[in-house]
Design a protein around this motif. Structure first.
Motif, PDB file in Angstrom:
ATOM      1  N   ASN A 116       0.798  -1.225   0.000  1.00 47.53           N
ATOM      2  CA  ASN A 116       0.000   0.000   0.000  1.00 47.53           C
ATOM      3  C   ASN A 116       0.833   1.278   0.000  1.00 47.53           C
ATOM      4  O   ASN A 116       0.458   2.262  -0.641  1.00 47.53           O
ATOM      5  CB  ASN A 116      -0.940   0.022   1.207  1.00 47.53           C
ATOM      6  N   SER A 117       1.930   1.281   0.757  1.00 46.32           N
ATOM      7  CA  SER A 117       2.690   2.519   0.903  1.00 46.32           C
ATOM      8  C   SER A 117       3.753   2.708  -0.168  1.00 46.32           C
ATOM      9  O   SER A 117       4.202   3.837  -0.388  1.00 46.32           O
ATOM     10  CB  SER A 117       3.365   2.563   2.290  1.00 46.32           C
ATOM     11  N   LEU A 118       4.200   1.643  -0.832  1.00 41.33           N
ATOM     12  CA  LEU A 118       5.301   1.746  -1.793  1.00 41.33           C
ATOM     13  C   LEU A 118       4.902   1.333  -3.211  1.00 41.33           C
ATOM     14  O   LEU A 118       4.987   2.128  -4.150  1.00 41.33           O
ATOM     15  CB  LEU A 118       6.495   0.897  -1.320  1.00 41.33           C
ATOM     16  N   PHE A 119       4.491   0.078  -3.374  1.00 46.49           N
ATOM     17  CA  PHE A 119       4.221  -0.423  -4.723  1.00 46.49           C
ATOM     18  C   PHE A 119       3.065   0.324  -5.384  1.00 46.49           C
ATOM     19  O   PHE A 119       3.119   0.645  -6.578  1.00 46.49           O
ATOM     20  CB  PHE A 119       3.923  -1.926  -4.668  1.00 46.49           C
ATOM     21  N   ILE A 128      11.724   6.881  -3.461  1.00 47.88           N
ATOM     22  CA  ILE A 128      12.482   7.465  -2.345  1.00 47.88           C
ATOM     23  C   ILE A 128      11.565   8.309  -1.465  1.00 47.88           C
ATOM     24  O   ILE A 128      11.577   8.207  -0.228  1.00 47.88           O
ATOM     25  CB  ILE A 128      13.649   8.318  -2.886  1.00 47.88           C
ATOM     26  N   GLY A 129      10.735   9.137  -2.094  1.00 45.26           N
ATOM     27  CA  GLY A 129       9.851  10.014  -1.328  1.00 45.26           C
ATOM     28  C   GLY A 129       8.818   9.259  -0.522  1.00 45.26           C
ATOM     29  O   GLY A 129       8.607   9.552   0.669  1.00 45.26           O
ATOM     30  N   VAL A 130       8.148   8.275  -1.135  1.00 40.72           N
ATOM     31  CA  VAL A 130       7.105   7.542  -0.408  1.00 40.72           C
ATOM     32  C   VAL A 130       7.713   6.619   0.650  1.00 40.72           C
ATOM     33  O   VAL A 130       7.053   6.314   1.660  1.00 40.72           O
ATOM     34  CB  VAL A 130       6.187   6.754  -1.366  1.00 40.72           C
ATOM     35  N   SER A 131       8.953   6.183   0.451  1.00 47.47           N
ATOM     36  CA  SER A 131       9.623   5.394   1.494  1.00 47.47           C
ATOM     37  C   SER A 131       9.817   6.240   2.747  1.00 47.47           C
ATOM     38  O   SER A 131       9.564   5.789   3.877  1.00 47.47           O
ATOM     39  CB  SER A 131      10.976   4.889   0.993  1.00 47.47           C
ATOM     40  N   LEU A 132      10.253   7.478   2.557  1.00 45.03           N
ATOM     41  CA  LEU A 132      10.413   8.382   3.699  1.00 45.03           C
ATOM     42  C   LEU A 132       9.058   8.686   4.345  1.00 45.03           C
ATOM     43  O   LEU A 132       8.951   8.740   5.580  1.00 45.03           O
ATOM     44  CB  LEU A 132      11.078   9.683   3.238  1.00 45.03           C
ATOM     45  N   ALA A 133       8.031   8.864   3.513  1.00 43.45           N
ATOM     46  CA  ALA A 133       6.691   9.139   4.053  1.00 43.45           C
ATOM     47  C   ALA A 133       6.183   7.957   4.870  1.00 43.45           C
ATOM     48  O   ALA A 133       5.561   8.140   5.925  1.00 43.45           O
ATOM     49  CB  ALA A 133       5.729   9.445   2.905  1.00 43.45           C
ATOM     50  N   MET A 134       6.432   6.743   4.398  1.00 43.46           N
ATOM     51  CA  MET A 134       6.001   5.548   5.119  1.00 43.46           C
ATOM     52  C   MET A 134       6.678   5.446   6.485  1.00 43.46           C
ATOM     53  O   MET A 134       6.023   5.174   7.508  1.00 43.46           O
ATOM     54  CB  MET A 134       6.329   4.305   4.288  1.00 43.46           C
ATOM     55  N   VAL A 193      12.841  -3.749   5.119  1.00 42.20           N
ATOM     56  CA  VAL A 193      12.835  -4.895   4.200  1.00 42.20           C
ATOM     57  C   VAL A 193      11.874  -4.627   3.046  1.00 42.20           C
ATOM     58  O   VAL A 193      12.168  -4.952   1.884  1.00 42.20           O
ATOM     59  CB  VAL A 193      12.446  -6.188   4.951  1.00 42.20           C
ATOM     60  N   ALA A 194      10.723  -4.021   3.347  1.00 42.75           N
ATOM     61  CA  ALA A 194       9.738  -3.720   2.300  1.00 42.75           C
ATOM     62  C   ALA A 194      10.339  -2.808   1.229  1.00 42.75           C
ATOM     63  O   ALA A 194      10.103  -3.000   0.024  1.00 42.75           O
ATOM     64  CB  ALA A 194       8.500  -3.065   2.921  1.00 42.75           C
ATOM     65  N   ILE A 195      11.116  -1.805   1.642  1.00 41.13           N
ATOM     66  CA  ILE A 195      11.747  -0.893   0.681  1.00 41.13           C
ATOM     67  C   ILE A 195      12.666  -1.656  -0.255  1.00 41.13           C
ATOM     68  O   ILE A 195      12.643  -1.466  -1.481  1.00 41.13           O
ATOM     69  CB  ILE A 195      12.521   0.216   1.428  1.00 41.13           C
ATOM     70  N   VAL A 196      13.485  -2.553   0.313  1.00 37.65           N
ATOM     71  CA  VAL A 196      14.427  -3.330  -0.500  1.00 37.65           C
ATOM     72  C   VAL A 196      13.678  -4.255  -1.457  1.00 37.65           C
ATOM     73  O   VAL A 196      14.015  -4.355  -2.645  1.00 37.65           O
ATOM     74  CB  VAL A 196      15.375  -4.142   0.405  1.00 37.65           C
ATOM     75  N   VAL A 197      12.657  -4.936  -0.958  1.00 37.82           N
ATOM     76  CA  VAL A 197      11.905  -5.875  -1.796  1.00 37.82           C
ATOM     77  C   VAL A 197      11.216  -5.149  -2.949  1.00 37.82           C
ATOM     78  O   VAL A 197      11.248  -5.598  -4.106  1.00 37.82           O
ATOM     79  CB  VAL A 197      10.873  -6.651  -0.946  1.00 37.82           C
ATOM     80  N   VAL A 198      10.580  -4.013  -2.659  1.00 43.68           N
ATOM     81  CA  VAL A 198       9.897  -3.263  -3.713  1.00 43.68           C
ATOM     82  C   VAL A 198      10.900  -2.747  -4.742  1.00 43.68           C
ATOM     83  O   VAL A 198      10.654  -2.807  -5.957  1.00 43.68           O
ATOM     84  CB  VAL A 198       9.077  -2.102  -3.112  1.00 43.68           C
ATOM     85  N   ALA A 199      12.044  -2.241  -4.275  1.00 44.96           N
ATOM     86  CA  ALA A 199      13.062  -1.738  -5.199  1.00 44.96           C
ATOM     87  C   ALA A 199      13.549  -2.835  -6.141  1.00 44.96           C
ATOM     88  O   ALA A 199      13.841  -2.573  -7.313  1.00 44.96           O
ATOM     89  CB  ALA A 199      14.233  -1.149  -4.414  1.00 44.96           C
ATOM     90  N   CYS A 200      13.632  -4.064  -5.643  1.00 44.39           N
ATOM     91  CA  CYS A 200      14.090  -5.179  -6.473  1.00 44.39           C
ATOM     92  C   CYS A 200      12.967  -5.742  -7.353  1.00 44.39           C
ATOM     93  O   CYS A 200      13.240  -6.226  -8.465  1.00 44.39           O
ATOM     94  CB  CYS A 200      14.641  -6.296  -5.584  1.00 44.39           C
TER      95      CYS A 200
END
Length: 551
Positions: free
Chosen positions: A107-110, A130-136, A423-430
């Motif tokens: 919900n917050s990244l993808f 990058i922006g939504v990761s910081l917002a999350m 972990v969510a940030i890394v998984v979404v980025a990949c």
């Protein structure tokens, strides 16, 4: 059952399977090697499942209980390294991390980064991520700070948190409570098999009566307004207007609580212990709102610079866009948090659409609206999910607001949640390049993109303004405790009349049980309702996982 506790005493040892409540110094640490390894593994699993199910089915499953069950299973392995998982608090950390990773990744990244991709602006995807990761991360930290304050009291339902806590307690203690939970679990699964929204039934058993009534009526009005009266409230933006009015009043009510309680602490020297605690909570809430405002403002500036949208706006329009985006994030966060706290449902997609519609009315250019839609969608889910997790921990720690053990446990939960979000940030980025290569995004993204391309008519603007008035009045009538306006508008935004009937059935059962059992009904209903919600969540998770794998 909510009661005042001034200290945490060890629980009676009931055998090898029961873990006594430790003093604050012995609370399980989120970064202890065994806990960290489990939370990372669970978080990877939760993030992948969340993205896959959102992309294929348009839903995000609740994986909270999966984490708790994994920790319970490991606790029964006769090895010294798994002994720590016998603690309900270690299980709570596992549940927190996987839940954070699932909702955070999906919900917050993808979801937000899919909007610029679908709009034909792939160069915006990385700066948006990058922006939504910081917002999350800011979102989750703010709820950690605001939990158990006058705006988001720990004593309020937070239904999914109750479900997780009751499942963990039943697995640890057994006895009559376990059988009651299993009965609720079987009821939830049985109803879910027949496509009944059993979580709505379970929430109605434990939520605030006024809030649940407003929520149920909203669901039924949305479901039957068109077939019975020929008036489709959805196409006329009635729910959106109601939520705008209710949301603005809710924001004012939070501000009033902060100012009122702060004034009491300054003016009164002879207040009760409870009043002082409430005033301290209001003070923390006020500081958190200021820090959150500064944080959202900084993220908006970063997004404008990183995506390059500042080049397409005049200085005045750019300043207005940054201020509006910051304000929209705040209102979105509060509305989603309030709805989640009372009903267990949070209308994050719909409220983000409201922010977007107002942005279209103001006249921001399409590229800026893409950023606004992504930023608005990113705020709220992590906030609500952290509230559920902290409620579960609060119940497991004995509902001891303000005690050293409670504060330490809450801090460790926040760390576990941040591990999950990381972990969510890394998984979404990949993972996002693989999904986007197959043209897979969250289905709701198509609605955001269509709204940006189509614009908004004068009639729609009038409807939003017209229906904001009754939404505001209803929120004023219910006050900050009942949140009638926000909950009624939440019901209006959800097209599920059957959920309305299940809420009505839950309220009826609740009143009947209270009439028979009296004061003893509350605790039993919480356990049973926790089982119902858990059963519905587990069935939805596994059935959804099977469907997504078939696609």
């Amino acid at each position: 059952m909510h009661h005042e506790v001034t200290a945490v005493a060890p629980l009676e040892d009931k055998g090898a399977g029961h873990t006594a409540l430790p003093p604050a110094a012995l609370h399980p640490k989120a970064l202890a090697p065994a806990n960290l390894i489990l939370t990372v593994v669970l978080s990877v699993f939760g993030a992948i499942v969340g993205i896959q199910m959102l992309a294929s089915l348009g839903i995000t499953p609740s994986t909270s209980l999966i984490g708790a069950l994994a920790a319970m299973t490991l606790a029964r392995v006769p090895l010294a390294m798994f002994r720590g998982f016998r603690s309900v608090h270690a299980q709570n950390l596992a549940q927190t991390s996987i839940s954070s990773a699932t909702f955070g990744a999906a919900n917050s990244l993808f979801l937000p980064i899919g909007i610029p991709f679908l709009f034909g602006l792939p160069q915006m995807v990385v700066p948006m991520l990058i922006g939504v990761s910081l917002a999350m991360l800011l979102d989750a930290w703010l709820l950690y700070r605001m939990f158990d304050t006058p705006a988001f009291p720990a004593k309020n339902p937070w239904p999914l948190g109750i479900a997780a806590a009751e499942a963990i307690k039943a697995g640890d203690g057994g006895g009559k409570q376990a059988w009651l939970l299993l009965g609720g679990l079987a009821t939830g699964v049985a109803g879910a098999v027949f496509k009944l929204p059993m979580s709505a039934f379970g929430v109605a058993l434990i939520g605030g009566l006024g809030a649940m009534t407003a929520f149920g009526i909203g669901l039924l009005v949305r479901g039957y307004s068109a077939p019975l009266f020929g008036f489709d409230i959805g196409t006329r933006y009635v729910p959106h207007g109601m939520m705008i009015g209710a949301g603005l009043v809710a924001l004012v009510q939070v501000a009033r609580v902060v100012l009122k309680k702060h004034g009491r602490v300054v003016d009164s020297s002879a207040t009760t212990k409870e009043a002082l605690a409430e005033a301290r909570g209001a003070s923390v809430l006020g500081r958190s709102l200021k820090l959150g405002g500064a944080g959202y403002l900084a993220i908006m500036v970063l997004l404008c610079a990183g995506t390059g949208i500042y080049t397409g706006m005049s200085p005045g329009m750019l300043a207005l866009f940054i201020v509006y985006g910051t304000f929209a994030a705040f209102v979105h966060e509060l509305i989603v948090g309030i709805a989640a706290m009372h009903s267990g449902w949070f209308p994050a997609f719909a409220v983000a659409l409201i922010s977007l519609l107002l942005g279209i009315l103001i006249g921001f250019p399409p590229e800026a609206l893409v950023v606004l839609a992504g930023f608005s969608a990113a705020t709220g889910p992590a906030f609500a999910d952290m509230g559920y997790d902290l409620k579960a921990g609060h119940l497991l720690r004995g509902e001891a607001s303000g005690s050293a053990f409670e504060l330490e446990g809450r801090r460790e939960q926040m760390i576990a949640g941040m591990v999950g979000f990381g972990v969510a940030i890394v998984v979404v980025a990949c993972a996002y390049p693989l999904f986007f290569a197959n043209q897979q995004t969250a289905p709701i993204n198509a609605a955001y993109v269509a709204a940006i391309k189509a614009g908004i008519s004068g009639e729609t603007a009038r409807n939003l303004a017209l229906w904001a008035v009754p939404g505001a009045l209803l929120q004023l009538a219910g006050g900050p405790r009942q949140q009638l306006g926000v909950l009624f508008a939440t019901g209006l935004l959800i097209a599920s009349p059957m959920a309305g009937w299940m809420v009505a059935a839950g309220i009826a059962c609740r009143l009947a049980v209270h009439g028979v059992l009296g004061a003893a009904a509350r605790e039993r209903l919480e356990v049973f309702a926790g089982g119902v919600i858990a059963g519905d969540a587990l069935y939805s998770f596994f059935s959804g996982a099977v469907k997504s794998l078939r696609k």
